[in-house]
Design a protein around this motif. Structure first.
Motif, short mmCIF file in Angstrom:
data_model
loop_
_atom_site.label_atom_id
_atom_site.label_comp_id
_atom_site.label_asym_id
_atom_site.label_seq_id
_atom_site.Cartn_x
_atom_site.Cartn_y
_atom_site.Cartn_z
N UNK A 73 -2.02 5.71 9.38
CA UNK A 73 -1.01 5.11 8.52
C UNK A 73 -0.20 6.13 7.75
N UNK A 74 -0.44 7.43 8.00
CA UNK A 74 0.29 8.49 7.31
C UNK A 74 1.32 9.16 8.21
N UNK A 75 1.44 8.74 9.47
CA UNK A 75 2.24 9.45 10.46
C UNK A 75 3.71 9.04 10.39
N UNK A 76 4.45 9.67 9.49
CA UNK A 76 5.85 9.30 9.25
C UNK A 76 6.74 9.72 10.41
N UNK A 77 6.47 10.88 11.01
CA UNK A 77 7.34 11.37 12.08
C UNK A 77 7.41 10.40 13.24
N UNK A 78 6.29 9.82 13.62
CA UNK A 78 6.29 8.86 14.71
C UNK A 78 7.09 7.62 14.33
N UNK A 79 7.00 7.22 13.07
CA UNK A 79 7.74 6.04 12.61
C UNK A 79 9.24 6.24 12.77
N UNK A 80 9.70 7.48 12.56
CA UNK A 80 11.13 7.76 12.66
C UNK A 80 11.67 7.57 14.07
N UNK A 134 0.83 -1.21 0.00
CA UNK A 134 0.00 0.00 0.00
C UNK A 134 0.86 1.26 0.00
N UNK A 135 0.21 2.40 -0.28
CA UNK A 135 0.96 3.63 -0.47
C UNK A 135 1.14 4.49 0.75
N UNK A 136 0.32 4.31 1.78
CA UNK A 136 0.52 5.11 2.99
C UNK A 136 1.86 4.75 3.61
N UNK A 137 2.65 5.74 4.03
CA UNK A 137 4.02 5.48 4.46
C UNK A 137 4.16 4.43 5.56
N UNK A 138 3.33 4.51 6.59
CA UNK A 138 3.44 3.53 7.67
C UNK A 138 2.98 2.16 7.20
N UNK A 139 1.91 2.13 6.41
CA UNK A 139 1.44 0.85 5.87
C UNK A 139 2.51 0.17 5.05
N UNK A 140 3.19 0.94 4.20
CA UNK A 140 4.20 0.34 3.33
C UNK A 140 5.39 -0.16 4.14
N UNK A 144 11.06 0.44 22.60
CA UNK A 144 11.25 -0.69 23.53
C UNK A 144 12.52 -0.47 24.32
N UNK A 145 12.45 -0.69 25.65
CA UNK A 145 13.63 -0.59 26.49
C UNK A 145 13.37 -1.31 27.81
N UNK A 146 14.33 -2.13 28.21
CA UNK A 146 14.31 -2.77 29.53
C UNK A 146 13.00 -3.52 29.82
N UNK A 147 12.52 -4.23 28.83
CA UNK A 147 11.33 -5.05 29.04
C UNK A 147 10.02 -4.32 28.99
N UNK A 148 10.05 -3.02 28.65
CA UNK A 148 8.82 -2.23 28.55
C UNK A 148 8.72 -1.66 27.14
N UNK A 149 7.47 -1.50 26.69
CA UNK A 149 7.25 -0.95 25.36
C UNK A 149 6.21 0.16 25.44
N UNK A 150 6.48 1.28 24.73
CA UNK A 150 5.62 2.46 24.80
C UNK A 150 5.22 2.88 23.40
N UNK A 151 3.93 3.05 23.13
CA UNK A 151 3.50 3.48 21.79
C UNK A 151 4.03 4.88 21.48
N UNK A 152 4.31 5.12 20.19
CA UNK A 152 4.67 6.47 19.73
C UNK A 152 3.75 6.81 18.57
N UNK A 153 3.17 8.02 18.62
CA UNK A 153 2.26 8.43 17.57
C UNK A 153 0.93 7.70 17.68
N UNK A 154 0.04 8.01 16.75
CA UNK A 154 -1.27 7.37 16.74
C UNK A 154 -1.29 6.19 15.80
N UNK A 155 -2.49 5.74 15.49
CA UNK A 155 -2.66 4.57 14.63
C UNK A 155 -2.72 4.94 13.16
#
Length: 440
Positions: free
Chosen positions: A406-413, A337-343, A393-404
């Motif tokens: 599929x266009x949110x490239x900054x969070x992906x970085x 797909x073409x959305x950056x996060x999806x791809x 991810x760090x030290x056995x814990x995971x924290x979401x970044x950004x929303x869900x």
């Protein structure tokens, strides 16, 4: 040129993530082995076990700059009562003819030089007067400046045990040992070992050539001026970099406009240098999603099994996907797909394993672990979809970044992991153990 029409099974069936991946990995086969020069084989996977033809080191040699001695001649040596030995010559690295060390004698020896006949140990030059008669020295003078250092007498101020400062023949690897096993990825240390045992070439599976192509008339190359309705093409850069990170030789094709004939021609032109093709965009259900239209007639219709299956997956992001083979060589193609996060998520889940399968690797997947979810509120997920959320991810814990989205490239970085929310979960509370795909 015409080809078989796309398979239609995917349009009638909602595929799971696992089904889609299994279909890909059942189709993609490792590339045929080739013989390559060592430096050309870097990053490739070794096909056969490599046996050591000659021991390393191939002879006893000195690990220090110093003097090759007989143990009895330096027994009890001290600064008050040094052992005085006759220097009978030099032994340098690479020297073929060696001096004989007899009783009361020594040879000046350099690091890596063969232990001469008669000698049993090496005393470092710092334990001697260097032949100068003025107490312990810090090093040797260059032979070109002081050739007399290879003769005369030397005072030794400390005793040495047998084999002291001697690297034994075969202490690294012995002739007949297995140096590297099939399936090893050849990095710098492995290349060094192959060179050290005299191998100039090696049989490997080559790094796959991956062509990455983005589609969309709205896409503009970085550094160009944006006009109304246009965006910069990030997908082709992201996926080309990801393909290289996975071990491939990747080629990026500039964004192709939403024109089926142009796209078809571009794909056909690129087949000559592709072991795998990846497109991004144009696989949904819009009137301008031309990848499906273009791929209906790429390849040779007489080639049984050709064609791309466009399917819907029970996942978020990345629901629309395409997979199949095109052209006379049945080149695998994954349409993302073409959305950056999806791809990008689709690449990690499907394309990366395909690349590493082509390489002949045994483990083709990103590592996974479980971690404790840390979040301000519960995560929501659509029922019946396997969701992949960007996270750190760090030290056995995971924290979401950004929303869900599929266009949110900054969070992906900023993400180095993906949280996996299974199909039967609609909500995940903080503190819950979740599955995590590690991207770093």
């Amino acid at each position: 040129m015409s080809s078989a029409a796309p398979r239609t099974t995917g349009q009638d069936h909602l595929w799971s993530v696992d089904e889609h991946l299994e279909d890909i990995l059942a189709t993609v086969r490792p590339l045929e082995p080739i013989e390559l020069q060592l430096l050309d084989a870097q990053g490739c996977v070794l096909v056969d076990d490599v046996t050591v033809p000659v021991s390393l080191p191939p002879f006893d040699n000195s690990s220090m700059d110093g003097y090759a001695v007989r143990v009895a001649d330096v027994a009890g040596a001290s600064e008050e009562f040094p052992a005085v030995l006759e220097v009978v010559g030099d032994v340098a690295a690479g020297q073929a003819e060696l001096v004989q060390v007899g009783p009361g004698q020594t040879a000046r020896i350099m690091t890596g030089a063969p232990l001469p006949p008669g000698a049993e140990a090496v005393v470092p030059v710092e334990w001697t007067d260097g032949g100068l008669g003025e107490g312990p020295v810090a090093g040797m003078r260059a032979r070109s400046l002081a050739p007399e250092g290879a003769s005369g007498q030397v005072h030794v101020y400390r005793p040495a045990e047998a084999r002291a400062h001697v690297r034994a023949k075969g202490s690294d690897v012995k002739a007949g040992d297995r140096a590297l096993e099939a399936g090893t990825v050849l990095g710098p240390p492995q290349i060094a070992l192959l060179a050290a045992i005299g191998r100039g070439t090696v049989r490997v599976r080559p790094r796959p050539r991956v062509v990455v192509m983005s589609t969309g008339s709205e896409l503009v190359q970085p550094d160009e001026e944006l006009r109304s309705g246009q965006i910069y093409d990030s997908n082709s850069f992201a996926l080309t970099a990801a393909a290289r990170d996975a071990g491939a030789i990747a080629y990026r094709v500039g964004a192709v406009a939403d024109d089926a004939e142009i796209l078809r021609s571009t794909i056909e032109d690129q087949l000559v240098r592709a072991d795998l093709m990846v497109t991004t965009g144009g696989v949904s259900v819009g009137a301008y999603d031309v990848v499906k239209e273009a791929l209906e007639s790429v390849g040779d219709e007489d080639e049984a099994g050709s064609g791309i299956d466009f399917r819907k997956l029970a996942m978020q992001p990345g629901k629309p996907q395409g997979f199949g083979s095109i052209g006379p060589d049945h080149t695998p193609l994954l349409a993302l797909p073409g959305n950056p996060v999806s791809s990008y998520v689709s690449f990690e889940l499907f394309v990366r394993p395909a690349i590493r399968t082509l390489m002949g690797l045994r483990d083709v997947h990103r590592p996974r672990t479980t971690a404790t979810l840390t979040a301000d509120k519960a995560l929501t997920s659509p029922k019946g979809r396997r969701q992949f959320l960007r996270a750190t991810y760090a030290d056995g814990a995971v924290t979401p970044v950004g929303g869900a989205g599929s266009h949110l490239v900054a969070a992906l970085a900023h993400a180095d992991a993906l949280i996996v929310v299974p199909e039967d979960s609609e909500s995940v509370e903080p503190g819950t153990e979740v599955e995590v795909v590690l991207l770093g």
